[in-house]
Write a protein that holds these residues in place. Sequence first.
Motif, short mmCIF file in Angstrom:
data_model
loop_
_atom_site.label_atom_id
_atom_site.label_comp_id
_atom_site.label_asym_id
_atom_site.label_seq_id
_atom_site.Cartn_x
_atom_site.Cartn_y
_atom_site.Cartn_z
N ARG A 115 62.50 -54.61 61.74
CA ARG A 115 62.22 -54.00 63.03
C ARG A 115 62.37 -52.47 62.95
N PHE A 116 63.41 -52.03 62.26
CA PHE A 116 63.67 -50.60 62.15
C PHE A 116 62.50 -49.89 61.45
N LYS A 117 61.95 -50.56 60.44
CA LYS A 117 60.81 -50.01 59.71
C LYS A 117 59.60 -49.84 60.64
N GLU A 118 59.35 -50.89 61.44
CA GLU A 118 58.23 -50.84 62.38
C GLU A 118 58.41 -49.71 63.40
N ILE A 119 59.64 -49.61 63.91
CA ILE A 119 59.94 -48.60 64.94
C ILE A 119 59.73 -47.19 64.36
N ASN A 120 60.19 -47.00 63.12
CA ASN A 120 60.05 -45.70 62.49
C ASN A 120 58.60 -45.33 62.25
N GLU A 121 57.84 -46.32 61.82
CA GLU A 121 56.43 -46.06 61.55
C GLU A 121 55.70 -45.69 62.85
N ALA A 122 56.01 -46.45 63.92
CA ALA A 122 55.40 -46.15 65.21
C ALA A 122 55.76 -44.73 65.65
N ASN A 123 57.02 -44.37 65.45
CA ASN A 123 57.49 -43.05 65.86
C ASN A 123 56.84 -41.94 65.03
N GLU A 124 56.65 -42.20 63.73
CA GLU A 124 56.00 -41.20 62.87
C GLU A 124 54.64 -40.79 63.44
N VAL A 125 53.95 -41.77 64.00
CA VAL A 125 52.60 -41.50 64.52
C VAL A 125 52.67 -40.93 65.93
N PRO A 175 51.81 -35.09 67.95
CA PRO A 175 50.67 -35.09 68.88
C PRO A 175 49.33 -35.26 68.16
N GLU A 176 49.20 -34.69 66.97
CA GLU A 176 47.91 -34.77 66.28
C GLU A 176 47.63 -36.19 65.79
N LYS A 177 48.64 -36.80 65.17
CA LYS A 177 48.45 -38.17 64.70
C LYS A 177 48.26 -39.12 65.88
N ARG A 178 48.99 -38.82 66.95
CA ARG A 178 48.88 -39.69 68.12
C ARG A 178 47.46 -39.63 68.69
N THR A 179 46.91 -38.42 68.78
CA THR A 179 45.55 -38.27 69.30
C THR A 179 44.55 -39.03 68.43
N PHE A 189 59.34 -36.64 56.15
CA PHE A 189 59.27 -37.54 57.27
C PHE A 189 60.55 -37.42 58.05
N GLY A 190 60.47 -37.63 59.33
CA GLY A 190 61.70 -37.74 60.11
C GLY A 190 62.53 -38.88 59.56
N ALA A 191 61.85 -39.93 59.13
CA ALA A 191 62.55 -41.12 58.68
C ALA A 191 63.11 -40.94 57.28
N GLY A 192 62.80 -39.84 56.65
CA GLY A 192 63.43 -39.52 55.39
C GLY A 192 62.95 -40.32 54.21
N ALA A 193 63.75 -40.31 53.17
CA ALA A 193 63.32 -40.83 51.88
C ALA A 193 63.03 -42.32 51.90
N ASP A 194 63.60 -43.04 52.85
CA ASP A 194 63.43 -44.48 52.84
C ASP A 194 62.17 -44.94 53.57
N PHE A 195 61.42 -44.01 54.13
CA PHE A 195 60.23 -44.39 54.88
C PHE A 195 59.24 -45.08 53.97
N PHE A 199 48.51 -50.43 57.00
CA PHE A 199 47.80 -49.93 58.17
C PHE A 199 48.02 -48.43 58.31
N PHE A 200 49.27 -48.01 58.20
CA PHE A 200 49.60 -46.59 58.30
C PHE A 200 48.90 -45.80 57.20
N GLU A 201 48.98 -46.32 55.98
CA GLU A 201 48.40 -45.59 54.85
C GLU A 201 46.89 -45.48 54.96
N SER A 202 46.25 -46.53 55.51
CA SER A 202 44.79 -46.47 55.63
C SER A 202 44.38 -45.37 56.61
N LEU A 203 45.25 -45.07 57.55
CA LEU A 203 44.93 -44.04 58.53
C LEU A 203 45.37 -42.65 58.09
N PHE A 204 46.58 -42.59 57.57
CA PHE A 204 47.16 -41.26 57.35
C PHE A 204 47.39 -40.93 55.89
N GLY A 205 46.93 -41.79 55.00
CA GLY A 205 47.02 -41.48 53.58
C GLY A 205 48.31 -41.97 52.96
#
Lengths: 322, 102
Positions: A45-55, A59-63, A104-110, A115-121
């Motif tokens: 769950r923490f991983k999912e929450i962090n990934e959601a927050n990263e995006v 503001p740019e990623k969110r848009t 990353f805000g989530a640091g080294a463990d992110f 899905f994330f990688e397909s969008l943001f590399g």
Amino acid sequence: MKYKDYYETLGVPRTATQDEIKQAYRKLARKYHPDVSKLADAEARFKEINEANEVLKDPEKRTAYDQMGSNWKAGQEFQPPPNWDAGFEFRSGQGSPFGAGGTFGAGADFDPSDFFESLFGRRGAGAGAGRRRASAQGEDHHAKVLIDVEDAYRGAERTISLRAPVEGPDGRIEIQERTLDVHIPKGIRPGQHLRLAGQGNAGIGGGKAGDLYLEIAFNPHSRFRVDGADVYVDLPLAPWEAALGATVDVPTPDGAVQLTVPKGSAAGRKLRLKGRGLPGKNPGDFYALLAIVVPKAETDAARTAYESLAKAFPNFQPRPNS
Amino acid sequence: MNERTISSAVRGSVVEEDVELTIVELCRACRTSEHEIELWVVEGVLQPRGASRESWRFGGDALARIRLATRLRRDLDVNTSGVALALDLLDRIAELESRLAR
């Protein structure tokens, strides 16, 4: 690949302000942080929450994410539409939104999802490259190893597999897998770390390799409980063994030992075998925790036995204060 | 099992028992900065031996503590005194839980 609904993950509407997103993220992060939470799925769950927050916090990623539309449902089969990211900056640089040395805000463990990688590399392209110097010591590496309590009594060997970034011949960083046979020393305790000098990530440009740190955790055992250096076992006794005293076989991770139960032992009493816990310079103790098991009165003989027991103790008060 | 073969398995040292870390080693192992280690010392989370920063020696248990402190600070955006409080509370929870489990 499945679509991820980042708004759903953080429990906010698509119209949420950046402050609302931050608030929702903070609250969930505290609830599901694996170091704090005892929930079984906390880490996932923490991983999912962090990934959601990263995006969503960016503001740019969110848009860009919003631009894919709001008709997608979480879990739906998904491919990013062609040129969906035209006009956004995050694809520039090394094919990574974070570039060299980006953090990353989530640091080294992110550890982003497909899905994330397909969008943001991929983050891998930029990781570690930012601080590259002509020569540098490799980073220390951390891994976790699960052992059984018996292994800590005798010592053991474990083959572990490690994934680490390695600089390829073309200078690009790639993830390489390797295996390592590790000796687990006798007497190691849960939560302790083993340091393996020079077994961390390779150095760069002739730099020394880093160290490998292995955190030791114990598999839960059906009988034994480990607390620091001490080991506990439940020892069920028949009522007459507890009342009259007995010599019984007690299992320990080191094999069975004979234990003398003193007469008049009550349930909950702890019998200590000094120095029979985890071995080491300061060996722990082994404790047998007494429990009393009462046989069922299922035959006439058993009923008669209980009745004569009752007669033998006319003044016995099991509940003295009631 | 076979006594004749000498194992090629790698041997390490138990950090909590056999190792003392300098501030440089601790930073590298915890991927954190010397400045952050100093903050934890000021906060009382770490108590190194030695009078000056250069002569500080940290017990092996500092490793797990600083890794945990760093994760909490980074992931939850808690300040150092907040993390110090959280560490104390986590210690107490761990102690109570192990008492319950006995």
